[in-house]
Design a protein around this motif. Structure first.
Motif, PDB file in Angstrom:
ATOM      1  N   LEU A  92      -6.102   7.421  -2.456  1.00 45.01           N
ATOM      2  CA  LEU A  92      -6.268   6.482  -3.568  1.00 45.01           C
ATOM      3  C   LEU A  92      -5.648   5.129  -3.245  1.00 45.01           C
ATOM      4  N   ALA A  93      -4.477   5.136  -2.634  1.00 40.02           N
ATOM      5  CA  ALA A  93      -3.816   3.872  -2.272  1.00 40.02           C
ATOM      6  C   ALA A  93      -4.615   3.140  -1.203  1.00 40.02           C
ATOM      7  N   GLY A  94      -5.203   3.868  -0.263  1.00 33.91           N
ATOM      8  CA  GLY A  94      -5.988   3.246   0.799  1.00 33.91           C
ATOM      9  C   GLY A  94      -7.298   2.661   0.314  1.00 33.91           C
ATOM     10  N   SER A  95      -7.815   3.182  -0.795  1.00 30.57           N
ATOM     11  CA  SER A  95      -9.099   2.683  -1.302  1.00 30.57           C
ATOM     12  C   SER A  95      -8.936   1.517  -2.274  1.00 30.57           C
ATOM     13  N   GLN A 127       0.837  -1.202   0.000  1.00 30.32           N
ATOM     14  CA  GLN A 127       0.000   0.000   0.000  1.00 30.32           C
ATOM     15  C   GLN A 127       0.877   1.260   0.000  1.00 30.32           C
ATOM     16  N   GLN A 128       1.963   1.236   0.764  1.00 29.59           N
ATOM     17  CA  GLN A 128       2.876   2.374   0.782  1.00 29.59           C
ATOM     18  C   GLN A 128       3.556   2.568  -0.570  1.00 29.59           C
ATOM     19  N   PHE A 129       3.910   1.463  -1.212  1.00 36.18           N
ATOM     20  CA  PHE A 129       4.510   1.555  -2.543  1.00 36.18           C
ATOM     21  C   PHE A 129       3.527   2.175  -3.522  1.00 36.18           C
ATOM     22  N   GLU A 130       2.264   1.741  -3.462  1.00 37.00           N
ATOM     23  CA  GLU A 130       1.245   2.294  -4.352  1.00 37.00           C
ATOM     24  C   GLU A 130       1.083   3.799  -4.108  1.00 37.00           C
ATOM     25  N   ALA A 131       1.104   4.224  -2.848  1.00 35.54           N
ATOM     26  CA  ALA A 131       0.969   5.644  -2.525  1.00 35.54           C
ATOM     27  C   ALA A 131       2.145   6.444  -3.097  1.00 35.54           C
TER      28      ALA A 131
END
Length: 101
Positions: free
Chosen positions: A72-75, A28-32
């Protein structure tokens, strides 16, 4: 730099769940981070400067972009984290042993 991996057979049973949670958080952190970079690149591609452009405006836009990327990453709307979890999940969480009854 040498990278070593722990074989699934020697990992403690509780380590699989903890490793899976850590993988999900890292994905998730990578996506953010990826989304922050993408939003920043889109914003820098503007064709003209606005009347209210200043260093303060840029700073607030950067903070807003960061919050947008985190949301956006969290969703899970982009699916990048889910792809990373699918790819690396088998390496992190050992499969449960099958019982042959």
């Amino acid at each position: 730099m040498q990278v070593t991996t722990t074989p699934a057979a020697t990992a403690p049973s509780g380590a699989g769940a903890a490793n899976k949670a850590a993988l999900e958080k890292a994905a998730q952190q990578f996506e953010a981070i990826f989304l922050r970079q993408m939003i920043g690149a889109m914003r820098s591609a503007s064709l003209a400067e606005g009347i209210s452009d200043s260093s303060a405006t840029e700073q607030f836009q950067s903070m807003a972009d960061s919050r947008t990327a985190d949301a956006l990453a969290g969703s899970n709307s982009m699916g990048i984290a889910q792809l990373l979890i699918r790819q690396f999940g088998e390496r992190v969480a050992p499969a449960a042993p099958a019982t042959g009854e």
